[in-house]
Design a protein around this motif. Structure first.
Motif, PDB file in Angstrom:
ATOM      1  N   SER A 219      -2.919   6.025   2.846  1.00 19.22           N
ATOM      2  CA  SER A 219      -3.685   6.000   4.092  1.00 19.22           C
ATOM      3  C   SER A 219      -4.124   7.400   4.512  1.00 19.22           C
ATOM      4  N   ARG A 220      -3.432   8.423   4.045  1.00 19.46           N
ATOM      5  CA  ARG A 220      -3.805   9.808   4.356  1.00 19.46           C
ATOM      6  C   ARG A 220      -5.116  10.224   3.701  1.00 19.46           C
ATOM      7  N   SER A 221      -5.602   9.398   2.773  1.00 20.25           N
ATOM      8  CA  SER A 221      -6.846   9.721   2.074  1.00 20.25           C
ATOM      9  C   SER A 221      -8.060   9.633   2.985  1.00 20.25           C
ATOM     10  N   GLY A 222      -7.913   8.930   4.115  1.00 18.62           N
ATOM     11  CA  GLY A 222      -9.028   8.757   5.024  1.00 18.62           C
ATOM     12  C   GLY A 222      -9.975   7.635   4.639  1.00 18.62           C
ATOM     13  N   LEU A 223      -9.636   6.909   3.583  1.00 17.80           N
ATOM     14  CA  LEU A 223     -10.488   5.804   3.154  1.00 17.80           C
ATOM     15  C   LEU A 223     -10.262   4.581   4.044  1.00 17.80           C
ATOM     16  N   PRO A 224     -11.278   3.749   4.191  1.00 19.60           N
ATOM     17  CA  PRO A 224     -11.126   2.540   5.002  1.00 19.60           C
ATOM     18  C   PRO A 224     -10.105   1.575   4.386  1.00 19.60           C
ATOM     19  N   ARG A 225      -9.480   0.782   5.260  1.00 21.19           N
ATOM     20  CA  ARG A 225      -8.462  -0.171   4.804  1.00 21.19           C
ATOM     21  C   ARG A 225      -8.954  -1.097   3.689  1.00 21.19           C
ATOM     22  N   PRO A 226     -10.170  -1.652   3.781  1.00 19.77           N
ATOM     23  CA  PRO A 226     -10.620  -2.533   2.689  1.00 19.77           C
ATOM     24  C   PRO A 226     -10.682  -1.806   1.339  1.00 19.77           C
ATOM     25  N   THR A 227     -11.072  -0.549   1.369  1.00 22.03           N
ATOM     26  CA  THR A 227     -11.112   0.237   0.128  1.00 22.03           C
ATOM     27  C   THR A 227      -9.703   0.469  -0.390  1.00 22.03           C
ATOM     28  N   LEU A 228      -8.780   0.806   0.514  1.00 22.12           N
ATOM     29  CA  LEU A 228      -7.393   1.011   0.106  1.00 22.12           C
ATOM     30  C   LEU A 228      -6.793  -0.285  -0.444  1.00 22.12           C
ATOM     31  N   HIS A 229      -7.151  -1.406   0.143  1.00 19.71           N
ATOM     32  CA  HIS A 229      -6.663  -2.695  -0.355  1.00 19.71           C
ATOM     33  C   HIS A 229      -7.180  -2.943  -1.779  1.00 19.71           C
ATOM     34  N   ALA A 230      -8.454  -2.643  -2.005  1.00 21.72           N
ATOM     35  CA  ALA A 230      -9.024  -2.814  -3.344  1.00 21.72           C
ATOM     36  C   ALA A 230      -8.327  -1.892  -4.347  1.00 21.72           C
ATOM     37  N   ILE A 231      -8.039  -0.665  -3.939  1.00 18.75           N
ATOM     38  CA  ILE A 231      -7.329   0.280  -4.813  1.00 18.75           C
ATOM     39  C   ILE A 231      -5.950  -0.256  -5.137  1.00 18.75           C
ATOM     40  N   TRP A 232      -5.243  -0.749  -4.125  1.00 20.85           N
ATOM     41  CA  TRP A 232      -3.898  -1.279  -4.349  1.00 20.85           C
ATOM     42  C   TRP A 232      -3.933  -2.446  -5.332  1.00 20.85           C
ATOM     43  N   THR A 233      -4.893  -3.338  -5.144  1.00 18.01           N
ATOM     44  CA  THR A 233      -5.015  -4.508  -6.017  1.00 18.01           C
ATOM     45  C   THR A 233      -5.203  -4.088  -7.469  1.00 18.01           C
ATOM     46  N   LEU A 234      -6.012  -3.070  -7.695  1.00 11.63           N
ATOM     47  CA  LEU A 234      -6.232  -2.596  -9.068  1.00 11.63           C
ATOM     48  C   LEU A 234      -5.020  -1.838  -9.609  1.00 11.63           C
ATOM     49  N   ALA A 235      -4.391  -1.029  -8.770  1.00 12.07           N
ATOM     50  CA  ALA A 235      -3.270  -0.197  -9.228  1.00 12.07           C
ATOM     51  C   ALA A 235      -1.992  -1.009  -9.429  1.00 12.07           C
ATOM     52  N   ASP A 236      -1.783  -2.022  -8.609  1.00 14.71           N
ATOM     53  CA  ASP A 236      -0.603  -2.894  -8.741  1.00 14.71           C
ATOM     54  C   ASP A 236      -1.043  -4.181  -9.427  1.00 14.71           C
ATOM     55  N   SER A 237      -1.540  -4.035 -10.641  1.00 14.86           N
ATOM     56  CA  SER A 237      -2.156  -5.155 -11.349  1.00 14.86           C
ATOM     57  C   SER A 237      -1.179  -6.291 -11.661  1.00 14.86           C
ATOM     58  N   ARG A 238       0.110  -5.991 -11.703  1.00 11.80           N
ATOM     59  CA  ARG A 238       1.108  -7.049 -11.970  1.00 11.80           C
ATOM     60  C   ARG A 238       1.654  -7.640 -10.672  1.00 11.80           C
ATOM     61  N   ASN A 239       1.067  -7.221  -9.549  1.00 14.90           N
ATOM     62  CA  ASN A 239       1.443  -7.743  -8.234  1.00 14.90           C
ATOM     63  C   ASN A 239       2.952  -7.638  -7.984  1.00 14.90           C
ATOM     64  N   GLU A 240       3.499  -6.457  -8.237  1.00 15.92           N
ATOM     65  CA  GLU A 240       4.938  -6.222  -8.074  1.00 15.92           C
ATOM     66  C   GLU A 240       5.301  -5.728  -6.681  1.00 15.92           C
ATOM     67  N   GLY A 241       4.320  -5.355  -5.873  1.00 14.70           N
ATOM     68  CA  GLY A 241       4.610  -4.849  -4.541  1.00 14.70           C
ATOM     69  C   GLY A 241       5.133  -3.425  -4.552  1.00 14.70           C
ATOM     70  N   ALA A 242       4.922  -2.725  -5.639  1.00 14.77           N
ATOM     71  CA  ALA A 242       5.352  -1.332  -5.795  1.00 14.77           C
ATOM     72  C   ALA A 242       4.482  -0.707  -6.879  1.00 14.77           C
ATOM     73  N   LEU A 243       4.452   0.622  -6.904  1.00 13.25           N
ATOM     74  CA  LEU A 243       3.687   1.313  -7.937  1.00 13.25           C
ATOM     75  C   LEU A 243       4.616   2.085  -8.850  1.00 13.25           C
ATOM     76  N   ASP A 244       4.540   1.775 -10.150  1.00 12.52           N
ATOM     77  CA  ASP A 244       5.245   2.606 -11.119  1.00 12.52           C
ATOM     78  C   ASP A 244       4.384   3.851 -11.353  1.00 12.52           C
ATOM     79  N   ALA A 245       4.798   4.716 -12.242  1.00 12.82           N
ATOM     80  CA  ALA A 245       4.062   5.967 -12.461  1.00 12.82           C
ATOM     81  C   ALA A 245       2.618   5.688 -12.869  1.00 12.82           C
ATOM     82  N   GLN A 246       2.408   4.775 -13.804  1.00  7.37           N
ATOM     83  CA  GLN A 246       1.049   4.472 -14.255  1.00  7.37           C
ATOM     84  C   GLN A 246       0.204   3.921 -13.109  1.00  7.37           C
ATOM     85  N   GLY A 247       0.787   3.046 -12.295  1.00  8.60           N
ATOM     86  CA  GLY A 247       0.075   2.493 -11.150  1.00  8.60           C
ATOM     87  C   GLY A 247      -0.267   3.570 -10.136  1.00  8.60           C
TER      88      GLY A 247
END
Length: 81
Positions: free
Chosen positions: A26-54
């Motif tokens: 959230s410190r990136s200053g990006l809008p919430r919908p953009t951050l949500h899209a980033i999270w969806t792509l980065a947490d591709s296995r839907n684990e609710g957490a980010l490993d190093a690759q994520g």
């Protein structure tokens, strides 16, 4: 990005919890919908957490979004620089 990852997970665990990652992103200053899209792509296995690759994928996607570049799903699977 390694030092940022270490600052979010000083214990050296296997993943950054969603709450810590969301607060950090959230410190990136990006809008919430953009951050949500980033999270969806980065947490591709839907684990609710980010490993190093994520986490690295999220950082790459944030940088592209901040630069006004499109966030293509393929960016999330590129190896870190």
């Amino acid at each position: 990005y390694q030092h940022l990852l270490s600052s979010l997970d000083p214990s050296g665990g296997r993943a950054i919890p969603a709450s810590a990652a969301a607060e950090f992103l959230s410190r990136s200053g990006l809008p919430r919908p953009t951050l949500h899209a980033i999270w969806t792509l980065a947490d591709s296995r839907n684990e609710g957490a980010l490993d190093a690759q994520g986490f690295y994928a999220a950082m790459r996607l944030v940088a592209h979004a901040q630069a006004g570049e499109p966030m293509a799903p393929g960016l999330a699977s590129l190896p870190p620089p």
